[in-house]
Design an enzyme around this catalytic site. Sequence first.
Site, PDB file in Angstrom:
ATOM      1  N   LEU A 149       0.808  -1.486  -0.568  1.00 64.15           N
ATOM      2  CA  LEU A 149       0.524   0.282  -0.165  1.00 64.15           C
ATOM      3  C   LEU A 149       1.008   0.966  -0.431  1.00 64.15           C
ATOM      4  O   LEU A 149       2.018   1.448   0.993  1.00 64.15           O
ATOM      5  CB  LEU A 149      -1.228   0.270   1.334  1.00 64.15           C
ATOM      6  CG  LEU A 149      -1.946  -1.122   1.620  1.00 64.15           C
ATOM      7  CD1 LEU A 149      -2.523  -1.478   2.343  1.00 64.15           C
ATOM      8  CD2 LEU A 149      -3.136  -1.339   0.476  1.00 64.15           C
ATOM      9  N   ASP A 150       0.741   2.349  -0.127  1.00 63.76           N
ATOM     10  CA  ASP A 150       1.149   3.797  -0.955  1.00 63.76           C
ATOM     11  C   ASP A 150       1.448   3.545   1.171  1.00 63.76           C
ATOM     12  O   ASP A 150       0.489   3.523   1.663  1.00 63.76           O
ATOM     13  CB  ASP A 150       0.154   4.484  -1.650  1.00 63.76           C
ATOM     14  CG  ASP A 150       0.212   3.926  -2.881  1.00 63.76           C
ATOM     15  OD1 ASP A 150       0.946   3.709  -3.418  1.00 63.76           O
ATOM     16  OD2 ASP A 150      -0.412   4.724  -3.536  1.00 63.76           O
ATOM     17  N   ARG A 151       2.399   4.430   1.156  1.00 60.25           N
ATOM     18  CA  ARG A 151       3.146   5.026   2.589  1.00 60.25           C
ATOM     19  C   ARG A 151       1.336   5.392   2.836  1.00 60.25           C
ATOM     20  O   ARG A 151       0.985   5.553   3.926  1.00 60.25           O
ATOM     21  CB  ARG A 151       3.833   6.901   2.065  1.00 60.25           C
ATOM     22  CG  ARG A 151       4.260   7.003   3.699  1.00 60.25           C
ATOM     23  CD  ARG A 151       5.353   7.791   3.564  1.00 60.25           C
ATOM     24  NE  ARG A 151       6.581   8.210   3.426  1.00 60.25           N
ATOM     25  CZ  ARG A 151       6.940   8.171   3.953  1.00 60.25           C
ATOM     26  NH1 ARG A 151       7.192   7.932   5.268  1.00 60.25           N
ATOM     27  NH2 ARG A 151       8.513   7.963   3.265  1.00 60.25           N
ATOM     28  N   THR A 153      -1.712   5.476   2.000  1.00 63.94           N
ATOM     29  CA  THR A 153      -3.682   4.651   2.380  1.00 63.94           C
ATOM     30  C   THR A 153      -2.886   4.509   2.602  1.00 63.94           C
ATOM     31  O   THR A 153      -2.239   3.235   4.029  1.00 63.94           O
ATOM     32  CB  THR A 153      -3.103   4.067   0.591  1.00 63.94           C
ATOM     33  OG1 THR A 153      -2.782   5.265  -0.252  1.00 63.94           O
ATOM     34  CG2 THR A 153      -4.219   2.840   0.684  1.00 63.94           C
TER      35      THR A 153
END
Length: 313
Positions: A149-151, A153
């Site tokens: 997951l993106d930072r 998110t």
Amino acid sequence: MRKENKAERRNASASSPRHSAPARRLQVTEPGELLEFLLAKLAPQGRNSVKSMLARGQISVDDRVEKQYNHPLHPGQSVTVSKTRASSAAPLVGLRILYEDDAIIVVHKDAGLLSIATAQETELTAYRQLNAHVRQADPKARIFVLHRLDRETSGVMMFAKTEQVQQNMQDNWKDVVTERTYVALVEGMVKKTNGTISSWLKETSTLKMYSSPVANDGQHAITHYKVLRANRNYSLVEIELETGRKNQIRVHMQDIGHPVAGDKKYGAKTKPFSRLGLHARVLAFEHPTTGKPMRFETDIPKPFLSQFKEESR
């Protein structure tokens, strides 16, 4: 999807804690769940006392620290009760374990925590912390990356605990993973209540993803969405991924003119809170060794819902 790099393995190894010597070993003779087994064997200790022992890492199943109350037990296994807590085990930061067994570990990641380190970033990550966690019971243990997951998110993500499980799940990802649902707070009122976005994603030299105007030029990405709530400023959208490309949701929301709130990189003009308005709410899959259907669902973040308080009164 990608495998962990050398910096991650080195950092995880450096942070691996030692574990305490066991005090008492109990044999499992019939199927059941860990908490109930401990309550029966450790009587007259109360339920709260036993739960505290689990939380402090004092309980191991077959020499692996186990903190889940409902962890299944099978005849022939042994449960170890340590005298003291695993005091050297650092608390998880921005991370909460939802489920763990010998094959996988499922967690809830907070916004702001990196999933995996990059060559430029070697700070605290979900990967590094979970490596340290599994090494409390076995200094040789490792975890293996399945997805990320993106930072900024938040939400549910999963790691494998053996390389074979990692390989099998990644090779069969589309068949094994039955649901990946996100919720996004996006700018403006999305007038079409549901729809599908399909495009071919490419990456610029500055690592920004975009939809190519040319068919078959890049990686095919498909996103399904449904509007849950909306007002003139924001819409709360449920998103189901058919494909899992880098920054897919963020690009596709920008493509339909409703960028994710707080996502300046992909066109957002507002920042209602100090994070990205994107949350991985549901992850469902077939267990890699038992084949059992598993589903993990988390709450919609309260800051997302707070944008609609006025209309619900």
